[in-house]
Design a protein around this motif. Structure first.
Motif, PDB file in Angstrom:
ATOM      1  N   PRO A 103      12.648 -14.796 -78.444  1.00 22.88           N
ATOM      2  CA  PRO A 103      11.619 -13.761 -78.529  1.00 22.88           C
ATOM      3  C   PRO A 103      12.162 -12.463 -79.114  1.00 22.88           C
ATOM      4  O   PRO A 103      13.347 -12.146 -78.961  1.00 22.88           O
ATOM      5  N   ARG A 143      21.940 -21.663 -76.024  1.00 23.61           N
ATOM      6  CA  ARG A 143      21.100 -20.892 -76.943  1.00 23.61           C
ATOM      7  C   ARG A 143      21.366 -19.401 -76.785  1.00 23.61           C
ATOM      8  O   ARG A 143      21.519 -18.678 -77.776  1.00 23.61           O
ATOM      9  N   SER A 191      13.510 -19.536 -82.089  1.00 22.91           N
ATOM     10  CA  SER A 191      12.319 -19.093 -81.361  1.00 22.91           C
ATOM     11  C   SER A 191      12.640 -18.038 -80.303  1.00 22.91           C
ATOM     12  O   SER A 191      11.797 -17.731 -79.471  1.00 22.91           O
ATOM     13  N   GLY A 201      16.142 -25.026 -83.016  1.00 22.15           N
ATOM     14  CA  GLY A 201      14.747 -24.609 -82.889  1.00 22.15           C
ATOM     15  C   GLY A 201      14.570 -23.577 -81.794  1.00 22.15           C
ATOM     16  O   GLY A 201      13.838 -22.595 -81.955  1.00 22.15           O
ATOM     17  N   GLY A 202      15.268 -23.779 -80.679  1.00 18.16           N
ATOM     18  CA  GLY A 202      15.192 -22.808 -79.590  1.00 18.16           C
ATOM     19  C   GLY A 202      15.798 -21.475 -79.982  1.00 18.16           C
ATOM     20  O   GLY A 202      15.294 -20.409 -79.595  1.00 18.16           O
TER      21      GLY A 202
END
Length: 347
Positions: free
Chosen positions: A315, A158, A313, A309-310
């Motif tokens: 930050p 990721r 997401s 999805g990670g």
């Protein structure tokens, strides 16, 4: 059955396990290059996006798992190793020590800043090193090389996908904005070339930005950029040596890997061979193109293995980190060149 026959059988079984996943990555890499050549978008970014988009098509398909891992890991490392074929001693001699000092200072300074700023943002040191190296050295290529020696963790793919996507996007924006900024600041051609070559993340975008100003600026900016690319091997080498000192050395299969990863040795060997004329120019060009295709194929594999999805997401602090790194690098280089302009471009 002889040992040779057994070895051949094992190799055949291994190839049978790998080829479905590798073939998917290669076909997507071909598509990425086609789209890049027709629409002018960065091929590395398109390859990553295609990998992310194809996730649903391969999810749960056990036949491709081994090949995807091979592409994202082994082909990536081989591609980085062959990058050295682009480097030669002439690159360093053409601009002199001042440009080299600028590049070294910007890499070390940005890395130190990244480690401190990342901690203030609540992000880990791995992301700081990954993004700092990508911004200061050579964009996506540096990201994949650094990721290959960092300790693996749950979010490694990721973080790499995020870094490749972000640094390529910022590099594309810089390709358009930086020549305009340089002209607004009244930079002469020599200073403009150094600014573009020392700040834009990826080689292709440096070429686009430099030659949009003039041919001499494009040639000098590309040379400066290649000096940054040449710093990839010593950076990764020093990182590999430093990780065990802090108890953070990656392990593969439960074993400690070699102090110097094999792809770093290959990078240094191909760079040395190119510098001393051991590699003929046609072979050197073939190795460079081979490296590009291996990295494109590997980035597709990274995208296919990334949790979308990670990635979505991530930050906002991660975006803040890489954006501030990019702005700080540009500010540092502009501050440096206000007192010095390199030879090599018409003023």
């Amino acid at each position: 059955m002889s040992q040779t026959a057994q070895a051949v059988q094992r190799a055949a079984r291994g190839a049978a396990e790998l080829w479905p996943g590798v073939l998917i990555c290669l076909l997507a890499a071909l598509a990425a290059q086609f789209l890049s050549s027709h629409y002018g978008a960065p091929a590395m970014l398109i390859a990553l996006l295609l990998g992310l988009a194809l996730q649903s098509a391969v999810r749960g398909a056990d036949r491709v798992t081994a090949g995807l891992g091979f592409a994202a890991r082994d082909l990536l490392r081989l591609g980085v190793g062959l990058l050295g074929a682009r480097i030669s001693l002439e690159v360093f001699l053409s601009l002199g020590a001042e440009a080299i000092w600028l590049v070294v200072a910007s890499i070390l300074g940005l890395l130190a800043f990244s480690l401190v700023f990342s901690r203030l943002l609540g992000r880990g040191w791995r992301l700081a090193v990954l993004t700092g190296g990508a911004v200061s050295i050579c964009g996506a290529s540096a990201a994949v090389a650094i990721a290959a020696v960092l300790p693996r963790r749950e979010h490694s793919d990721r973080d790499l996908s995020f870094t490749v996507f972000s640094v390529t996007l910022l590099s594309t924006v810089a390709m358009v904005v930086y020549p305009v900024l340089g002209a607004a600041l009244g930079l002469p051609d020599s200073a403009m070339a150094l600014f573009l070559g020392a700040t834009i993340h990826d080689v292709a975008q440096v070429v686009g930005a430099g030659f949009s100003v003039s041919d001499p600026v494009g040639e000098t900016a590309t040379t400066v950029k290649l000096i940054r690319v040449a710093m990839l091997a010593p950076f990764v080498m020093l990182l590999s040596l430093a990780l065990p000192l802090f108890g953070a050395a990656p392990r593969e299969g439960g074993r400690r890997p070699p102090i110097l990863p094999w792809f770093v040795v290959l990078f240094a060997a191909t760079a040395a061979a190119a510098s001393f004329g051991v590699i003929p120019e046609p072979v050197q060009a073939m190795l460079w193109q081979g490296s590009r295709w291996l990295l494109l194929t590997a980035i597709v594999g990274v995208g296919l293995r990334t949790d979308l999805g990670g990635l979505l997401s991530m930050p906002p602090t991660a975006l803040v980190l890489i954006f501030v790194q990019t702005v700080l690098l540009a500010a540092f280089v502009l501050t440096w060149i206000t007192g010095w302009a390199p030879p090599g471009a018409a003023g």
